[in-house]
Motif scaffolding. Sequence first.
Motif, PDB file in Angstrom:
ATOM      1  N   LYS A 343       7.420  17.360 128.593  1.00  0.00           N
ATOM      2  CA  LYS A 343       7.862  18.188 129.837  1.00  0.00           C
ATOM      3  C   LYS A 343       8.261  19.620 129.313  1.00  0.00           C
ATOM      4  O   LYS A 343       8.365  20.083 128.420  1.00  0.00           O
ATOM      5  CB  LYS A 343       8.940  17.471 130.512  1.00  0.00           C
ATOM      6  N   THR A 344       8.115  20.495 130.482  1.00  0.00           N
ATOM      7  CA  THR A 344       8.784  21.846 130.272  1.00  0.00           C
ATOM      8  C   THR A 344      10.483  21.747 130.747  1.00  0.00           C
ATOM      9  O   THR A 344      10.789  21.106 131.394  1.00  0.00           O
ATOM     10  CB  THR A 344       8.052  22.668 131.098  1.00  0.00           C
ATOM     11  N   SER A 345      11.034  22.679 129.899  1.00  0.00           N
ATOM     12  CA  SER A 345      12.399  22.679 130.205  1.00  0.00           C
ATOM     13  C   SER A 345      12.888  23.164 131.581  1.00  0.00           C
ATOM     14  O   SER A 345      12.423  24.190 132.082  1.00  0.00           O
ATOM     15  CB  SER A 345      13.017  23.890 129.201  1.00  0.00           C
ATOM     16  N   SER A 346      13.417  22.260 131.899  1.00  0.00           N
ATOM     17  CA  SER A 346      13.800  22.192 133.389  1.00  0.00           C
ATOM     18  C   SER A 346      14.666  23.656 133.805  1.00  0.00           C
ATOM     19  O   SER A 346      14.798  24.085 134.823  1.00  0.00           O
ATOM     20  CB  SER A 346      14.507  21.110 134.013  1.00  0.00           C
TER      21      SER A 346
END
Lengths: 468, 468
Positions: A343-346
Motif C-alpha cells: 500500500k501507499t503511506s496513508s
Amino acid sequence: MPVNSFDNFPMSWKPDRKALKRPFYLSIASLLEQEITNGLLAPGTKLPPQRELADFLDINFTTITRAYRLCMAKGLIYAVTGSGTFVSPNAARSITISRDKIPSECIDLAFVASFEQSNEIVAESVKKVTDKSYLDKLLNYNDPTGIPHQKKAGLNWMASFGIRADADHMAIVSGSQNALAIALVALFEPGNRIATDIYTYANFIELAKMLHIKLVPIPGDQFGMLPEELENHCCQTDIHGIFLMPSCSNPTTMMISDLRKRELAAVIRKHRLILLEDDIHAFLTAGIDPDYKQPMYELLPEQTVYISGTSKSICSGLRVAYMVFGESLRQKILQAIFNINVKTSSLDAEIITELILSGKAFEIISYKKQLAQSANVLYEEYFPQKGPAGHPLSFYRWLPIQGHCTEEKMVTELEQAGIRVFHSNRFLSGHAPADQYLRIALSSTNSLNELRSGLEILKQYLTNFYHV
Amino acid sequence: MPVNSFDNFPMSWKPDRKALKRPFYLSIASLLEQEITNGLLAPGTKLPPQRELADFLDINFTTITRAYRLCMAKGLIYAVTGSGTFVSPNAARSITISRDKIPSECIDLAFVASFEQSNEIVAESVKKVTDKSYLDKLLNYNDPTGIPHQKKAGLNWMASFGIRADADHMAIVSGSQNALAIALVALFEPGNRIATDIYTYANFIELAKMLHIKLVPIPGDQFGMLPEELENHCCQTDIHGIFLMPSCSNPTTMMISDLRKRELAAVIRKHRLILLEDDIHAFLTAGIDPDYKQPMYELLPEQTVYISGTSKSICSGLRVAYMVFGESLRQKILQAIFNINVKTSSLDAEIITELILSGKAFEIISYKKQLAQSANVLYEEYFPQKGPAGHPLSFYRWLPIQGHCTEEKMVTELEQAGIRVFHSNRFLSGHAPADQYLRIALSSTNSLNELRSGLEILKQYLTNFYHV
DNA sequence: CGATTTGTGTGTATACATTTG
DNA sequence: TCAAATGTATACACACAAATC
C-alpha cells in the motif's frame, strides 16, 4: 569464404576462437559483455555482422544472433536491420537520475527538483493532519489504494486537468516513478516494445532496461511525436505501448498540441497500444496554455494509464501520485500495486489530501509558477530562445549546443567550473543522433541568485568553447 | 505412428488442427491460454506430452516445447522432466493477499495484520515529529535512501537482531514487499530461478510470477529447508537465488535452527546463490528463542539482501523497511531503488526513527508480543498443537486439515459461516502435494473475543466436516 | 536396474524484412 | 529500382537429463 569489408578493414571485435566454450552463444555473449563493460568497445562501435563473426568462428550465424540477443536484452548493444549491430550509447554506465551523493560545492543544474522553497506551506499542513481525530486510521493496512476521501480529493484535483473518472478506476501510489514501474510490470512483459520520443525521461529509460522492455524511438517535431512515424513503426514491428508526457515533455519541454493529441490517439487506438501518459506537468499547462483541451486519457480511456504525480506540483518528499486507468487494465494494475508496494503511506496521502482540500495546494502551485516564470525569464537573458519555443514555465530548459566536444569532457569541465548539467545523450531512448543539447534545471537552486551564478558559469564556458 | 497411453485414453487437450495458424507456436500457446483461463482445463490436469501433441498436429515436437514455454512464463502451466506438463494450481486466479475490499461482515482470519491496537502509541509520536524544527527537510528530494540519522537508528534497531553493517550498505525503502520487489528487479533476470520452501509467502510467489522469475520448491523439515535437497537442486538446474524467512516462515511458522542456518549457508556459498532473507519476524525471535544466534546475513554478508520490515513489529501503515546488502550488490540495488521508488517518504521514516530513538518502538513490540501470546494461547485451546511446534508467538498458525474437500468449497463454506481463512494451496510455490492446511491469522481481529468467535466457527465447521 | 517416457538445452536451416547504395 | 548487406522470426534436429515403471 567471407567476402566483405572486413577483408580490408579488420573486424572491430575478434573474440579469441580458443576462448570459446560450449555452449557457444553464452560464451560469446559473456565475452562481448566483458569487452563492453571494460570499455574496450566504445559506445557507438559497429560490431561485426552476424554472418561475418559466424564465419570467423566457424559456427552457424543464428548462434551469433542468439549471443547478440542476450547482450541486447541487457541494453549493452542495439541492432538495426540492414545497418548492423552497435554498442549502446549508455552501455557502460547507468543514466538513472537521483539526488543521492551530490557534491555540495557544485551548483546543481542537473537534477530537476521542484522549487522546494514552498515546503514551508506543506509543513504547516502536516501539523493539521496530525491533529485529526482519525489519525490512527492512517496507520493500518486498510485501503491500500487510498482512503475514499483521499481518492475523492485526488479526482477533484485531476478534474482541473480534464480527467473524469471514478474511485474504482484510480489508485494512490508512491510517486510518478513508482506508478511507471507498476504500469510496466503490470501491463508489459520482458521483450515487449514501447514507443517513446527520441529524447525521453532518463529514469524511464533505465526502468524499461531493468525490466527488459525495449524502447522504440519515434521522431517528432515541435508539436510532439509524429503520427505517421508512429504508424510506420507500428506496422513494421510489434509495438505494445507508448510513453508520452503531453503537458511538458522531459527533457525537451515540448508540449503536444491538441490536434497532435487527436492524431496520435487515432494511431494508438488503431494499433491498440497501451498509452502511459505521464502528466506530471499538467498543473503548468491545463488552464494556462490556450491550446490545452484535455489529457489524452479522455480520448482513449480504456487503453490509457494516466499518471498524475504531485512531486513537482505540490511536494517532492511526500511520495504521492494518482494513477487513473480503464476497466480492462484495472485488475492487473491493482495486482501489481499490491505486489510492489502493498500500500501507499496513508499519512503522505492524507497530507496531500489536506493540501488540496484546504486550497493550500493551489497556493503552492501559483507560488511555484511564479518562481518558474522568474527563472525562465532569467534563463532567457542568458540564452535567448532560437527556434520553436518550449514550455514557458518549464522547470528545466533544453539548450542546443554545437561543436564536437564529447559529452564526458563537457560534463567534467563544467563540474570543475562549478555546475552540474546533463548532456542529451543521457536522455536517448535509442541510438545517438548528430545534434547535442544540455538539459538545464531551473528549479533546483536555493535562490534566483544561485541560478544566475550557475547560468553565468555555463554561458562563460560555452562562449569559450565556441571560440576554441 | 504414436504408440502411447493416449491411444486408449484420449488426450486431455486436443487443439483443433484447423484452428492452427502460422506461427504455430504462438497459435498453440494462445489456444492453450484461452482453454486454461476459461477454466476448461482444470488446475492439475496433465497436458499431452510434447511429442504426442506434435505427432497429433504433425509438427516438430520442439515447436510444442516453445508453445508450452510461453505458457510456462505466464505461470499457467509447469513441467517436470520425466513426468509431464501440468496446469498450474493457481493458473486461473491471483493469490495476491491484500486488505482491499474485504466483506466487513466476516471475521478476518485470512489477512495477517499486526495487532493494530498499538497504533495509538504511534499516533502520539507522529505529533512529536511534526514539531521538529527540521520538518521541511523531510519534504524534499534529498537523501533518497534515508537521512543519515534515520539510517543510524535503523542500524541500531537491527543490531538487536545481530546485524552489523554501515550506512552505505543499507537503505530505507517502502516496506518489506517493496524491498523484495527491488531486490528481484535489481539482482535477477526473467527466467532466473529462486529456491523457496514448498509453502511460501503468497505475495512473493505472485511477485516472482509477475517478473517471470521461476520458483523452485525445496522440501524441508521442522528445522527448515533441507540442505541436501537444496544442494541436489543446485547441481541439477541453474539456480540463482534463495528466499528464506528464518525467524518465522510464512505461512508455516517454522523457525530455521542455528545449525540449519549454517548448513544452508554452506550450500548457498558453494553455489554462489543470492540470499533474500526476509526477517520481518526477527523481533519475535531474536533474544527470545534460546537457539537464535544471528541472521543468515552475518554468515553470508557479501551475497545476502537482508530485509527488516517494520510493518509487523512497529506500524503497518507507515511503509518502512530496512534493506542491508553486501558491497557487490550495492550498485544494482541502489539503482533499482531509484528506478522504482525515487525515494522513500522521509516523513514515514522519521516517525519510525522517532519511535525507535524514544524507546516507544520497544514498548509497542512488547505490547504486540503480549497480544500475540494471548492469541496463541487461545488458539491452543481450540486446536492443540500436534506434531512439531511452530513459533510460539507467531501472528498466524498453520492448521493441518484432513479429508478430501476442495479448497474452493471449504473457503466458500467458511465464508458463509462468517470467517475468512486461506487454504494452503494459495502458498504453494510449485505444484500440489497431498496434504492440506489452513493459515489462521491471529492478529487481524479487533479483540480477543472476536478471535474467539472466529475460532469457534472454524472448530465447529471442521468438526462437522470430519463427521461427514 | 535398465529401458522408456518426457522435458530441456543447443545448434542449425530457411524464409523474410529492412536498410543501403 | 533493384541487389546486396544485414538482422529477425520460425521451425527443426539432436544430444542430454530426469523421472518412471
